[in-house]
Design a protein around this motif. Sequence first.
Motif, PDB file in Angstrom:
ATOM      1  N   UNK A  71       0.878  -1.163   0.000  1.00  0.00           N
ATOM      2  CA  UNK A  71       0.000   0.000   0.000  1.00  0.00           C
ATOM      3  C   UNK A  71       0.918   1.216   0.000  1.00  0.00           C
ATOM      4  N   UNK A  72       0.829   2.023  -1.062  1.00  0.00           N
ATOM      5  CA  UNK A  72       1.730   3.158  -1.243  1.00  0.00           C
ATOM      6  C   UNK A  72       0.952   4.449  -1.029  1.00  0.00           C
ATOM      7  N   UNK A  73       1.466   5.281  -0.123  1.00  0.00           N
ATOM      8  CA  UNK A  73       0.870   6.587   0.139  1.00  0.00           C
ATOM      9  C   UNK A  73       1.397   7.569  -0.903  1.00  0.00           C
ATOM     10  N   UNK A  74       0.478   8.278  -1.543  1.00  0.00           N
ATOM     11  CA  UNK A  74       0.789   9.181  -2.657  1.00  0.00           C
ATOM     12  C   UNK A  74       0.288  10.584  -2.329  1.00  0.00           C
ATOM     13  N   UNK A  75       0.996  11.585  -2.830  1.00  0.00           N
ATOM     14  CA  UNK A  75       0.509  12.962  -2.827  1.00  0.00           C
ATOM     15  C   UNK A  75       0.497  13.432  -4.272  1.00  0.00           C
ATOM     16  N   UNK A  76      -0.625  13.966  -4.712  1.00  0.00           N
ATOM     17  CA  UNK A  76      -0.746  14.500  -6.069  1.00  0.00           C
ATOM     18  C   UNK A  76      -0.830  16.018  -5.994  1.00  0.00           C
ATOM     19  N   UNK A  77      -0.002  16.648  -6.777  1.00  0.00           N
ATOM     20  CA  UNK A  77      -0.004  18.108  -6.843  1.00  0.00           C
ATOM     21  C   UNK A  77      -0.623  18.511  -8.175  1.00  0.00           C
ATOM     22  N   UNK A  78      -1.810  19.092  -8.119  1.00  0.00           N
ATOM     23  CA  UNK A  78      -2.516  19.518  -9.321  1.00  0.00           C
ATOM     24  C   UNK A  78      -2.252  21.000  -9.558  1.00  0.00           C
ATOM     25  N   UNK A  79      -1.996  21.349 -10.808  1.00  0.00           N
ATOM     26  CA  UNK A  79      -1.705  22.735 -11.170  1.00  0.00           C
ATOM     27  C   UNK A  79      -2.888  23.333 -11.912  1.00  0.00           C
ATOM     28  N   UNK A  92      -2.752   0.587  -4.034  1.00  0.00           N
ATOM     29  CA  UNK A  92      -2.556  -0.796  -3.618  1.00  0.00           C
ATOM     30  C   UNK A  92      -2.044  -1.542  -4.828  1.00  0.00           C
ATOM     31  N   UNK A  93      -0.872  -2.185  -4.682  1.00  0.00           N
ATOM     32  CA  UNK A  93      -0.198  -2.748  -5.847  1.00  0.00           C
ATOM     33  C   UNK A  93       0.481  -4.072  -5.487  1.00  0.00           C
ATOM     34  N   UNK A  94       0.461  -4.998  -6.440  1.00  0.00           N
ATOM     35  CA  UNK A  94       1.183  -6.264  -6.336  1.00  0.00           C
ATOM     36  C   UNK A  94       2.389  -6.144  -7.265  1.00  0.00           C
ATOM     37  N   UNK A 116      -5.488   7.118  -7.776  1.00  0.00           N
ATOM     38  CA  UNK A 116      -4.192   6.713  -8.272  1.00  0.00           C
ATOM     39  C   UNK A 116      -4.294   5.369  -8.972  1.00  0.00           C
ATOM     40  N   UNK A 117      -3.564   5.237 -10.104  1.00  0.00           N
ATOM     41  CA  UNK A 117      -3.483   3.959 -10.808  1.00  0.00           C
ATOM     42  C   UNK A 117      -2.056   3.758 -11.303  1.00  0.00           C
ATOM     43  N   UNK A 118      -1.713   2.498 -11.573  1.00  0.00           N
ATOM     44  CA  UNK A 118      -0.365   2.175 -12.059  1.00  0.00           C
ATOM     45  C   UNK A 118      -0.448   1.226 -13.230  1.00  0.00           C
TER      46      UNK A 118
END
Length: 120
Positions: A71-79, A92-94, A116-118
């Motif tokens: 489980x990865x904590x992300x911060x998104x900075x929108x402009x 959440x990623x395998x 968030x997606x990967x």
Amino acid sequence: MKSKFLILSVLALFLGCKSTPQQASPDEGLLIGEDSSNVKVMIRKIDEGEILWSGGYKLGTTASIQTGQHSVSIMCEFTFSWGTKLLPGTLDIDVKAGNTYQVSGKSSSDGEKCLVSANI
């Protein structure tokens, strides 16, 4: 005169080197956050680990990650035209060994979090 030549030679060599893009190691994966004119996806922390400061209390857009479920904590900075907005998100990623994951984010419809997606 020799010292000036040496300094200029070292400087030219340093400036002439190109950085190579990061690749996932054979036993880990690599996360690369989107960094466009609209959004910058920064990796805050992996699982319950330490905050991943990239220097000067700034978050980075890349991180190595061990294989397995995370489980990865992300911060998104929108402009926007009026400024920037930071929104938290979770990925959440395998992770599979040797894979590089492109992590992207978009604002939720209520504007309260980053979705968030990967993709490989």
